[in-house]
Design an enzyme around this catalytic site. Structure first.
Site, PDB file in Angstrom:
ATOM      1  N   GLU A 196      -4.073  10.733   8.195  1.00  0.00           N
ATOM      2  CA  GLU A 196      -2.867  10.261   7.495  1.00  0.00           C
ATOM      3  C   GLU A 196      -2.054  11.074   6.219  1.00  0.00           C
ATOM      4  O   GLU A 196      -2.213  11.793   6.040  1.00  0.00           O
ATOM      5  CB  GLU A 196      -3.819   8.783   7.212  1.00  0.00           C
ATOM      6  CG  GLU A 196      -4.669   8.324   7.846  1.00  0.00           C
ATOM      7  CD  GLU A 196      -4.488   7.101   7.330  1.00  0.00           C
ATOM      8  OE1 GLU A 196      -4.935   6.026   8.595  1.00  0.00           O
ATOM      9  OE2 GLU A 196      -5.425   6.980   5.953  1.00  0.00           O
ATOM     10  N   SER A 249       3.816   3.556   7.743  1.00  0.00           N
ATOM     11  CA  SER A 249       4.464   4.252   7.153  1.00  0.00           C
ATOM     12  C   SER A 249       5.129   6.039   7.618  1.00  0.00           C
ATOM     13  O   SER A 249       5.408   5.693   8.750  1.00  0.00           O
ATOM     14  CB  SER A 249       3.233   4.670   6.456  1.00  0.00           C
ATOM     15  OG  SER A 249       2.298   4.348   5.821  1.00  0.00           O
ATOM     16  N   ARG A 302       1.109   8.797  13.418  1.00  0.00           N
ATOM     17  CA  ARG A 302       1.950   7.697  12.392  1.00  0.00           C
ATOM     18  C   ARG A 302       1.467   8.384  11.660  1.00  0.00           C
ATOM     19  O   ARG A 302       1.898   9.879  11.705  1.00  0.00           O
ATOM     20  CB  ARG A 302       0.339   6.944  12.517  1.00  0.00           C
ATOM     21  CG  ARG A 302      -0.695   7.417  11.764  1.00  0.00           C
ATOM     22  CD  ARG A 302      -1.210   6.105  11.300  1.00  0.00           C
ATOM     23  NE  ARG A 302      -2.588   6.159  10.774  1.00  0.00           N
ATOM     24  CZ  ARG A 302      -3.707   6.258  11.930  1.00  0.00           C
ATOM     25  NH1 ARG A 302      -3.519   6.327  13.263  1.00  0.00           N
ATOM     26  NH2 ARG A 302      -4.723   6.619  10.847  1.00  0.00           N
ATOM     27  N   ASP A 303       2.660   8.001  10.124  1.00  0.00           N
ATOM     28  CA  ASP A 303       3.062   8.566   9.353  1.00  0.00           C
ATOM     29  C   ASP A 303       4.396   9.997   9.149  1.00  0.00           C
ATOM     30  O   ASP A 303       3.954  10.793   8.775  1.00  0.00           O
ATOM     31  CB  ASP A 303       2.051   8.999   8.868  1.00  0.00           C
ATOM     32  CG  ASP A 303       1.033   8.038   8.596  1.00  0.00           C
ATOM     33  OD1 ASP A 303       1.109   6.760   9.094  1.00  0.00           O
ATOM     34  OD2 ASP A 303      -0.197   8.366   8.402  1.00  0.00           O
ATOM     35  N   GLN A 341       4.961  -0.434   1.784  1.00  0.00           N
ATOM     36  CA  GLN A 341       4.409  -0.817   2.874  1.00  0.00           C
ATOM     37  C   GLN A 341       3.929  -2.230   2.106  1.00  0.00           C
ATOM     38  O   GLN A 341       3.121  -2.334   1.298  1.00  0.00           O
ATOM     39  CB  GLN A 341       2.917   0.244   3.280  1.00  0.00           C
ATOM     40  CG  GLN A 341       2.957   1.140   4.482  1.00  0.00           C
ATOM     41  CD  GLN A 341       3.058   1.134   5.710  1.00  0.00           C
ATOM     42  OE1 GLN A 341       2.478   0.759   6.624  1.00  0.00           O
ATOM     43  NE2 GLN A 341       4.548   0.767   6.190  1.00  0.00           N
ATOM     44  N   ASN A 348       0.732  -1.254  -0.249  1.00  0.00           N
ATOM     45  CA  ASN A 348       0.222   0.123  -0.388  1.00  0.00           C
ATOM     46  C   ASN A 348       0.991   1.281  -0.464  1.00  0.00           C
ATOM     47  O   ASN A 348       1.570   1.693  -0.980  1.00  0.00           O
ATOM     48  CB  ASN A 348      -0.945  -0.315   1.428  1.00  0.00           C
ATOM     49  CG  ASN A 348      -0.637  -0.396   2.429  1.00  0.00           C
ATOM     50  OD1 ASN A 348      -0.777  -1.437   3.048  1.00  0.00           O
ATOM     51  ND2 ASN A 348      -0.102   0.918   3.455  1.00  0.00           N
ATOM     52  N   ASP A 349       0.996   2.169   1.175  1.00  0.00           N
ATOM     53  CA  ASP A 349       1.650   3.540   1.253  1.00  0.00           C
ATOM     54  C   ASP A 349       3.185   3.594   0.571  1.00  0.00           C
ATOM     55  O   ASP A 349       3.443   2.623   0.930  1.00  0.00           O
ATOM     56  CB  ASP A 349       1.476   4.154   2.130  1.00  0.00           C
ATOM     57  CG  ASP A 349      -0.298   4.063   2.921  1.00  0.00           C
ATOM     58  OD1 ASP A 349      -0.834   3.911   2.500  1.00  0.00           O
ATOM     59  OD2 ASP A 349       0.503   4.824   4.001  1.00  0.00           O
TER      60      ASP A 349
END
Length: 497
Positions: free
Chosen positions: A242, A122, A193-194, A79, A62-63
């Site tokens: 996000e 991430s 996060r991120d 990810q 994904n990311d």
């Protein structure tokens, strides 16, 4: 990587490819499959494998993470679940691929694996040019990755919070070692996060925008060394969450002037100012892309000044790939610039120029009738295309384009352009509508007006794919320019590292 993990990877690969793969899979860890199996589709050329969008050899992605340019090589981390086609597990890894041209990617071993702090979620990476961390060993500055450790995403991390950790590389980003004193940034709020790190030269320190949660929005933090952090701002960004990015883009009229852009995972962005501690929005939010699949974009760190581009890769989420050994794809790399529009400054997205490496045949028309252009489109049978066209719309009430069975309609009355259930706004300039389409086996990326309107959508093609053509409902429409470029597969010639 322990033996049990490698054995699990082989089992998963064999389950996807079939038992005839026995003996052909190497014991070199996750993310690696060997030569194609006799009687099975050739690896990277399976029926629903995108041919110029990045996908993993096998497993879920994904990311995009840690996009960084180091010594002539573009590094793409992402990810990754190497043992699963289902993205629901939070116990993720950072996969890793490299390229010298943003087009031909070579997947390497997993870069960062889960540990007692949780799955590797991430984050980002940058070259620590001034060795502020003290991680450097040897002559070259370290490459440092900052990621979210997702506590509670595995049995061994139960009870751990979401925290931010570091890993570093002294071999140009090829292999990473985790910082011995992780985490460097403890939990601010549950689920934070991120982190997207970058070096801010005017203040001589590191900056990281970080997602907090849906209630508190985002934070901006600063650090002299990537290890000790100080929160300087909380920023509320309604209906956005996000994967934040914070970066400058040059003014289209006065290039020496910079505007700062703050983006969220859904492609919404704000334009404003940044003084080294706080971002002040001046306009927005605006939509960077209005397709069905644009999510979690990230820009590259450390692109050389002589290049000067701001290069972005996204996750094209929501695609369907039945029977494939992989799941999900990334968007084609695009450059971002600010352009003037009727509503003020807006971001324009445009495919990177390196796409020309894939052009294998080109068909052109100039100042042709709609019928003539439609006939040319119908004669091109390739299922991977780069199409550019400019249409003088005349008195047409609607322009309808079909490419590879995908329909695109533009309304003169409303300015709406629709494709695969998504819509955007396209305003002709001097009576002309400019379109560009990147058509791959399972996706369509549409750019209108030089990229001021961008629509990225995945889809599952119908049996037989469908035809191509162009129609105009009204009088006076002509195709002033049309270029149809058949593309080579980016997987045909994967260059060495």
């Amino acid at each position: 990587m322990n033996y049990e993990y490698s054995r699990m990877t082989r089992r998963t690969a064999l389950a996807v490819l079939g038992t005839s793969a026995v003996g052909l899979l190497p014991h070199s860890g996750p993310g690696v499959l060997a030569a194609p199996v006799v009687g099975a589709p050739r690896l990277y050329h399976e029926k629903f494998r995108p041919q110029f969008h990045f996908t993993a050899r096998h497993g879920w992605i994904n990311d995009p993470n840690g996009l960084v340019y180091v010594n002539g090589i573009y590094h793409l981390f992402f990810q990754y679940l190497p043992n699963s086609l289902n993205g629901n597990s939070g116990n993720k890894y950072w996969g890793h691929a490299i390229s010298r041209d943003l087009i031909h990617w070579r997947q390497l071993q997993v870069a960062i694996s889960p540990d007692k702090f949780g799955g590797i979620w991430s984050g980002s990476a940058a070259v620590d040019t001034h060795n502020t961390t003290g991680f450097q060993r040897g002559n070259n500055p370290p490459v440092v990755a900052m990621y979210t450790a997702a506590g509670g995403s595995s049995k061994i991390s139960q009870g751990e919070p979401f925290a931010q950790c570091l890993a570093y590389s002294n071999d140009g980003g090829m292999t990473f070692v985790k910082y011995a004193h992780n985490p460097v940034l403890g939990q601010i709020v549950s689920g934070n996060r991120d982190p997207k790190i970058f070096w801010h030269a005017p203040s001589h320190r590191w900056i990281v925008p970080l997602f907090l949660n849906a209630d508190r929005g985002f934070a901006i933090l600063t650090s002299p060394d990537l290890i000790s952090w100080h929160k300087t701002q909380e920023l509320h960004f309604p209906q956005s969450q996000e994967c934040p990015n914070l970066f400058p883009l040059a003014d289209p009229v006065s290039p020496q002037k910079q505007h700062w852009i703050f983006t969220a995972a859904n492609g919404q962005y704000l334009i404003g100012d940044f003084n080294g501690t706080a971002f002040t929005p001046r306009s927005g939010p605006f939509a960077m892309d209005t397709g069905n699949s644009f999510y979690a974009s990230q820009i590259f760190n450390d692109i050389p000044k002589k290049d000067g581009r701001t290069i972005q890769i996204t996750w094209m989420r929501g695609g369907s790939y039945p029977g494939m050994p992989f799941n999900q794809q990334l968007g084609f790399p695009c450059t971002l610039v600010l352009q003037k529009s009727a509503g003020g400054l807006r971001i324009a997205r445009w495919p990177v120029r390196e796409i020309h490496h894939l052009w294998r045949a080109e068909h052109r028309l100039h100042n042709a009738s709609v019928a003539h252009a439609s006939h040319l489109l119908q004669t091109v049978a390739s299922d991977i295309l780069d199409i550019e066209m400019e249409i003088a719309v005349g008195n047409s009430r609607e322009i309808a384009l079909t490419a590879g069975g995908v329909s695109i309609q533009w309304s003169a009355e409303t300015g709406a352009i629709r494709c695969l259930g998504a819509s955007g706004t396209a305003v002709p300039e001097n009576g002309r509508l400019a379109l560009r389409l990147l058509l791959d086996r399972t996706s369509l990326e549409l750019f209108v007006g030089g990229g001021l309107c961008s629509m990225s959508s995945c889809y599952l093609p119908k049996v037989g794919r469908g035809g191509s053509g162009l129609t105009a409902n009204g009088r006076g429409a002509r195709v002033t320019a049309l270029a149809i470029r058949e593309l080579k597969s980016a997987w045909n010639d994967i260059p060495p590292a």
